[in-house]
Design an enzyme around this catalytic site. Structure first.
Site, PDB file in Angstrom:
ATOM      1  N   ASP A  73      -3.603  -4.409  -3.656  1.00 42.59           N
ATOM      2  CA  ASP A  73      -5.205  -4.299  -4.401  1.00 42.59           C
ATOM      3  C   ASP A  73      -4.110  -3.348  -6.217  1.00 42.59           C
ATOM      4  OD1 ASP A  73      -2.944  -1.873  -4.082  1.00 42.59           O
ATOM      5  OD2 ASP A  73      -4.222  -0.894  -2.372  1.00 42.59           O
ATOM      6  N   ASP A  75      -3.758  -0.972  -9.235  1.00 39.64           N
ATOM      7  CA  ASP A  75      -3.657   0.514  -9.907  1.00 39.64           C
ATOM      8  C   ASP A  75      -3.834  -0.135 -11.345  1.00 39.64           C
ATOM      9  OD1 ASP A  75      -3.955   1.147  -7.889  1.00 39.64           O
ATOM     10  OD2 ASP A  75      -1.971   1.835  -6.805  1.00 39.64           O
ATOM     11  N   ASP A 149       7.876   7.113  -7.465  1.00 42.18           N
ATOM     12  CA  ASP A 149       9.100   7.488  -6.787  1.00 42.18           C
ATOM     13  C   ASP A 149      10.357   6.274  -7.204  1.00 42.18           C
ATOM     14  OD1 ASP A 149       7.655   5.070  -5.192  1.00 42.18           O
ATOM     15  OD2 ASP A 149       7.298   6.673  -4.034  1.00 42.18           O
TER      16      ASP A 149
HETATM   17  P1  ATP Z   1       1.535  -0.537  -1.180  1.00 41.22           P
HETATM   18  O1  ATP Z   1       2.098  -2.377  -1.343  1.00 41.22           O
HETATM   19  O2  ATP Z   1       1.630  -0.267  -0.100  1.00 41.22           O
HETATM   20  O3  ATP Z   1      -0.009   0.388  -2.197  1.00 41.22           O
HETATM   21  P2  ATP Z   1       2.437   1.058  -3.783  1.00 41.22           P
HETATM   22  O4  ATP Z   1       3.544   1.306  -4.151  1.00 41.22           O
HETATM   23  O5  ATP Z   1       1.448   0.661  -4.694  1.00 41.22           O
HETATM   24  O6  ATP Z   1       2.558   0.227  -2.736  1.00 41.22           O
HETATM   25  P3  ATP Z   1       1.121   2.842  -3.632  1.00 41.22           P
HETATM   26  O7  ATP Z   1       0.474   4.673  -2.571  1.00 41.22           O
HETATM   27  O8  ATP Z   1      -0.247   2.669  -3.855  1.00 41.22           O
HETATM   28  O9  ATP Z   1       2.185   2.471  -3.320  1.00 41.22           O
HETATM   29  O10 ATP Z   1       1.308   3.759  -5.387  1.00 41.22           O
HETATM   30  C1  ATP Z   1       0.924   3.142  -6.129  1.00 41.22           C
HETATM   31  C2  ATP Z   1       1.714   3.680  -6.714  1.00 41.22           C
HETATM   32  O11 ATP Z   1       1.979   5.075  -7.145  1.00 41.22           O
HETATM   33  C3  ATP Z   1       3.841   3.604  -6.835  1.00 41.22           C
HETATM   34  O12 ATP Z   1       3.938   2.412  -7.125  1.00 41.22           O
HETATM   35  C4  ATP Z   1       4.157   4.344  -7.141  1.00 41.22           C
HETATM   36  O13 ATP Z   1       4.641   4.543  -8.461  1.00 41.22           O
HETATM   37  C5  ATP Z   1       3.271   6.363  -7.216  1.00 41.22           C
HETATM   38  N1  ATP Z   1       3.102   6.630  -5.874  1.00 41.22           N
HETATM   39  C6  ATP Z   1       2.973   7.324  -4.809  1.00 41.22           C
HETATM   40  N2  ATP Z   1       3.044   7.870  -3.425  1.00 41.22           N
HETATM   41  C7  ATP Z   1       4.583   8.546  -4.398  1.00 41.22           C
HETATM   42  C8  ATP Z   1       4.908   9.173  -4.333  1.00 41.22           C
HETATM   43  N3  ATP Z   1       4.886   9.900  -3.035  1.00 41.22           N
HETATM   44  N4  ATP Z   1       5.970  10.166  -5.503  1.00 41.22           N
HETATM   45  C9  ATP Z   1       5.983   9.546  -6.455  1.00 41.22           C
HETATM   46  N5  ATP Z   1       5.225   8.412  -6.372  1.00 41.22           N
HETATM   47  C10 ATP Z   1       4.312   7.418  -6.212  1.00 41.22           C
HETATM   48 MG    MG Z   2      -1.087   0.304  -4.023  1.00 42.12          MG
END
Ligand code: ATP
Ligand code: MG
Length: 460
Positions: A73, A75, A149
């Protein structure tokens, strides 16, 4: 002073010390394959930019694109406010109260558009353990980057100019295959202990290593996970288990010292020698489904992870003289109750799990109308898949699974033939709840208290 020195030695930079100017990488430097980018994500950034706003693909999608993986996905981060975003799209919905984000829909695809978050102003609300409860205000892009993060999750990709903005040396960590938290690790884990689970998930999924200074505090800080609201932990566990690398994630959790005492589910899953084969099979099936792009049912997954605990308790209740069916329900209640406190398994999922478990003894009744009734069961497919897993793990005679495969797929004549076959399978070692043994127990309830049996995970 000493802290500063240690940080200098370890090479840890706090978010405040990080340069505000991003490194800007051009297409040939970052090498992102544009065909992996969702056309709808490009549409969103383009629309926002044409309206005069900044807009980027951000986070996990950029990380995945940089590693050549198609993101699941996308963002989007922007300096437009949620209201401004909403006005630009036909199907856009503002979600959330404290920190609003916008869901923009194109057909089935959902894009999450988030306004840049600001730096903490020191007046954030925290719980007694330092976990940030609410800290939600808009800010500049560099502040937004510092709040993310890991360095590899804090890059911004502009599809129009095909540039990547990198505020925290994420690109070099991508190349070194390293997960490094932004800022001071202890502080960032304290603010949000879920980041400890996230780092493990990413390490297993991306096959990256965890930077030493990011990793060091985890074992000590692991108990902070207990303060995270159960619903959030459930979401994170589900992400972990459906990452396509569930087994690797669980092994990594164990090696980081994150499994013990933090989540009862993990204690159960990782420390039950008898159920290990079953759990491994369930997880590798799940991983395979995820990799093939198939859906995964959370209830089936959690039902599998907890099955051997249910079996153990079921046996104990039966040994104490309870009838097989009520004994199974009591065992299910006990197991669900123990998990719900820590993990908040949603009610709908818990009820599906119960259905899957409750169907199991019914598969052993293959005479008369009973198997025909099973064919009408709403959750037959899940129950049957679960039965096959039990056969495959060696818990049940595979002939029982084969019988049901034949019965479910056969025509009426074949079904009758199977019923007439009166196939007698040897009673299996665990949970033997066929009608006969059930009746025998009814007549002679045992007076003894619960005892552990051979199927139990008494060593856990
Ligand atoms: P995935 O492939 O699992 O979706 P992702 O990195 O996109 O991995 P998400 O949970 O969709 O993870 O979060 C999107 C973004 O938001 C992350 O890449 C990070 O930059 C930020 N983020 C998410 N959770 C946190 C957190 N707990 N603390 C800080 N930043 C966060
Ligand atoms: Mg994501």
């Amino acid at each position: 002073m000493i802290k500063k020195l240690i940080r200098k030695i370890l090479g840890v930079r706090s978010a405040e010390q990080t340069p505000r100017e991003p490194v800007i990488l051009k297409a040939k430097e970052h090498g992102i394959d544009r065909s992996l980018v969702s056309p709808n994500a490009i549409r969103v950034t383009q629309t926002l930019q044409e309206a005069g706003f900044q807009a980027f693909i951000v986070g996990g999608a950029v990380r995945d694109l940089l590693t050549g993986v198609k993101p699941k996905d996308f963002d989007i981060a922007t300096n437009a406010t949620p209201e401004q975003v909403k006005r630009l799209f036909r199907r856009a919905f503002i979600i959330g109260r404290r920190f609003q984000i916008v869901h923009v829909m194109f057909g089935q695809e959902l894009l999450e558009v988030t306004t840049f978050r600001g730096a903490s102003n020191g007046q954030v609300q925290k719980d007694a353990h330092g976990r940030v409860l609410s800290d939600n205000h808009f800010g500049e892009q560099h502040e937004d980057a510092a709040r993310r993060d890991f360095t590899v999750n804090a890059m911004y990709y502009d599809p129009a100019s095909e540039t990547v903005l990198d505020y925290h040396n994420g690109i070099s960590d991508i190349r070194r295959k390293t997960l490094r938290i932004i800022g001071v690790p202890e502080a960032r884990f304290r603010e949000d202990p879920v980041r400890m689970l996230r780092v493990v998930r990413f390490a297993a999924k991306l096959q990256f290593s965890i930077d030493q200074s990011t990793r060091a505090p985890i074992a000590v800080m692991a108990p902070l996970i207990n303060n995270v609201p159960a619903a959030r932990l459930f979401d994170e566990m589900l992400k972990l288990l459906t990452s396509g690398h569930a087994m690797a994630c669980l092994q990594q959790l164990r090696s980081e010292g994150l499994h013990h005492g933090t989540l009862p589910l993990l204690d159960v899953v990782l420390e039950q020698p008898m159920g290990e084969k079953f759990v491994k099979l369930a997880l590798s099936n799940t991983d395979e489904r995820v990799r093939q792009g198939k859906t995964v049912s959370p209830s089936f997954l959690f039902a599998s992870l907890l099955w051997h605990q249910v079996l153990e308790k079921w046996e104990a209740y039966k040994a104490a003289g309870e009838f097989p069916i009520p004994a199974l329900h009591q065992a299910a209640d006990d197991v669900l109750m123990a998990q719900t406190d820590a993990l908040a398994i949603q009610r709908r999922i818990a009820s599906d799990m119960r259905d899957i478990w409750a169907m199991q003894p019914r598969f052993e009744k293959r005479a008369g109308k009973a198997p025909y009734k099973m064919l009408e069961h709403q959750r037959l497919r899940a129950g049957y898949d679960f039965l096959l897993l039990r056969c495959e793990s060696g818990e049940l005679d595979p002939a029982l699974g084969e019988w049901w495969t034949g019965f479910m797929h056969g025509d009426n004549a074949e079904r009758e033939r199977l019923i007439q076959q009166k196939l007698r399978l040897p009673a299996h070692s665990a949970g033997g709840a066929d009608a006969k043994s059930g009746a025998a127990r009814k007549r002679k309830p045992r007076k003894r208290g619960p005892r552990r049996t051979g199927t139990g995970n008494n060593e856990s």
